[in-house]
Design an enzyme around this catalytic site. Structure first.
Site, PDB file in Angstrom:
ATOM      1  N   ASP A  39      -0.002  -7.566   1.140  1.00 47.14           N
ATOM      2  CA  ASP A  39       0.480  -6.203   1.390  1.00 47.14           C
ATOM      3  C   ASP A  39       2.009  -6.153   1.382  1.00 47.14           C
ATOM      4  O   ASP A  39       2.626  -5.432   2.159  1.00 47.14           O
ATOM      5  CB  ASP A  39      -0.072  -5.650   2.706  1.00 47.14           C
ATOM      6  N   SER A  45       4.825   2.490   7.831  1.00 43.25           N
ATOM      7  CA  SER A  45       4.454   1.367   6.973  1.00 43.25           C
ATOM      8  C   SER A  45       5.638   0.885   6.152  1.00 43.25           C
ATOM      9  O   SER A  45       6.306   1.674   5.483  1.00 43.25           O
ATOM     10  CB  SER A  45       3.340   1.778   6.009  1.00 43.25           C
ATOM     11  N   HIS A  95       0.820  -1.226   0.000  1.00 42.24           N
ATOM     12  CA  HIS A  95       0.000   0.000   0.000  1.00 42.24           C
ATOM     13  C   HIS A  95       0.847   1.267   0.000  1.00 42.24           C
ATOM     14  O   HIS A  95       0.338   2.357  -0.248  1.00 42.24           O
ATOM     15  CB  HIS A  95      -0.978   0.008   1.187  1.00 42.24           C
TER      16      HIS A  95
END
Length: 480
Positions: free
Chosen positions: A143, A216, A113
């Site tokens: 992911d 992230s 993402h």
């Protein structure tokens, strides 16, 4: 049923959680220095931090997809955009994230993402050098993404074994929260093998390490300075850290990364079933002791599971000889196998063990949810279960568009039944593996259960044009 919302981390921030007063488990190979019984993470920061990168992305979005500030008139917006020169008809959306170097020639692991659909990806190293990166591959299911920069002799991380970690172990994260490069935060592992909504194939590591937008894709690190996970998601009502963070285990991630490096894509395996957790009450109602296993509540037509003979109501106890300890294990194991792989499934059906062989197929993303249908007919109160039901008519069954010979629709449910998971509009099609043929037959079956016993209702629930099946345990009560 209450839904929990998980926000993806799309950029970065600093929160420092207090150190617990405890003596950390240490060993000779650990780079952690200890002072007054508390860990010192400076050595980890100095070594692993060199391999952590800051990732900035840019995505070009057509202006027609971006609302005009200060204008509520769509016609004005349309003509205003038409007047813009071509170079101004696109809007640049920017994002930040983290990653870490896994090979000295420039391969970097991060979250899908962070870089998905990016038109430009820039990587900044800890020594402040910047490189334009190429996206090697993106897998949205896990992911995981792999990107590459053209550089040599880069510092790389070391991988640890997430399977030996335990709740309570110290861990740290390094990343770029809110764009603040090379920020380190600490905490402990809170739980292992978490199964999150819409992420059933990933056995997440839960921790209380402060993670914020921008973390992230950064590493979760053990006391030995080894990467054991990729920081991916947080549970948040505000968009920021609230004490619950989720990381993808590194052994799972590296398998995905290897496929991305080799082919640029990942194909996951699937059987074509929907499953639900097996509680002690449900297991008992199926004549099974213990709650290990996965209860099948839906089988797709023409799927691998259907061809193998798997049925709704089957309980999958083992896959390729490995115990299915909880529901989350099954989709993870099948997903990791990939398509066209033969699996042996040990099944519990009608109070006996069966062994079935299935060949996995390629995964596709399908979401099932719940909701209701309506019906007319004579209502009957089933006081033992706290519900009011009515018989479905042939016309109503035809309108449902599902293969069904008979069923009872829930007209209302008391608090106990609602707490168990029953909703108005649910359709009862069986008790455990006994199909419902009529309202009278249903009442007779219910009357066989004594006060305090658990009854497993086989429920059909409509989600748009799709039907899903659930097994819901209810405690039989005295008539009131």
């Amino acid at each position: 049923m209450h839904k929990k919302f998980y926000s993806l981390l799309l950029a970065t921030g600093i929160l420092i959680s207090p150190l617990a007063i405890a003596t950390p488990v240490n060993n000779s190979s650990s780079p952690v220095n200890s002072l007054s019984g508390l860990p010192d993470f400076s050595t980890i920061y100095e070594t692993v931090g060199k391999s952590v990168v800051n990732i900035s992305v840019t995505q070009n979005i057509p202006q027609q997809n971006v609302p005009m500030l200060g204008s509520g008139d769509p016609m004005f917006d349309f003509f205003f955009r038409r007047m813009l020169p071509p170079q101004q008809r696109q809007y640049k959306q920017r994002g930040l994230g983290s990653g870490f170097i896994i090979s000295n020639n420039g391969y970097i692991l991060t979250n899908a993402h962070v870089v998905n659909n990016a038109d430009s990806v820039m990587v900044k190293l800890s020594d402040k050098r910047e490189f334009k990166a190429k996206i090697i591959g993106v897998d949205l299911t896990s992911d995981i993404a792999v990107i590459k920069i053209e550089a040599k002799n880069l510092p790389t991380v070391k991988f640890g074994n997430p399977n030996i970690m335990k709740p309570g172990n110290w861990v740290v994260a390094i990343g770029s929260p809110f764009g603040l490069d090379n920020t380190i935060t600490q905490g402990i592992i809170s739980a292992l093998s978490r199964n999150l909504p819409d992420d059933s194939s990933v056995p997440y590591i839960q921790s209380d390490v402060p993670i914020n937008p921008g973390n992230s894709g950064g590493p979760l690190i053990n006391l030995r300075g080894e990467v054991i996970g990729i920081n991916s998601q947080i549970y948040s009502k505000s968009g920021g850290y609230m004490g619950i963070s989720f990381s993808i285990p590194i052994d799972y991630a590296t398998k995905i990364a290897e496929q991305l490096k080799a082919t640029g894509k990942v194909v996951h395996g699937r059987l074509g079933i929907a499953i639900q957790p097996l509680t002690d009450d449900l297991a008992s109602s199926f004549g099974l002791s213990g709650s290990k296993g996965a209860l099948v509540n839906q089988v797709e037509a023409n799927s691998a599971a259907a061809k193998a003979g798997i049925q709704v109501g089957d309980i999958i106890l083992k896959i390729n000889g490995q115990d299915v300890i909880d529901t989350a294990m099954l989709p993870q194991l099948v997903s990791n196998l990939g398509p066209n792989k033969t699996v042996n499934l040990q099944i519990w059906r009608n109070n006996r063990l069966l062994n079935l062989n299935a060949t996995t197929m390629a995964a596709s993303n399908n979401d099932n949810n719940q909701n209701s249908s309506t019906t007319d007919g004579v209502n009957k109160e089933i006081t033992k279960l706290g519900i009011v039901v009515s018989q479905l008519t042939p016309k109503q069954i035809q309108q449902l568009g599902v293969k069904l010979s008979s069923g009872l629709v829930i007209q209302s449910a008391n608090n106990d039944a609602q707490f168990a998971g029953i909703s108005q509009g649910d359709i009862i099609i069986g008790i455990a593996n006994n199909p419902i043929t009529s309202l009278d037959q249903f009442i007779r079956l219910v009357n066989h259960y004594r006060n305090g016993q658990t009854i497993a209702l086989k429920i059909l629930r409509m989600d748009g044009n799709q039907a899903i099946t659930l097994f819901i345990p209810l405690i039989v009560q005295n008539n009131k």
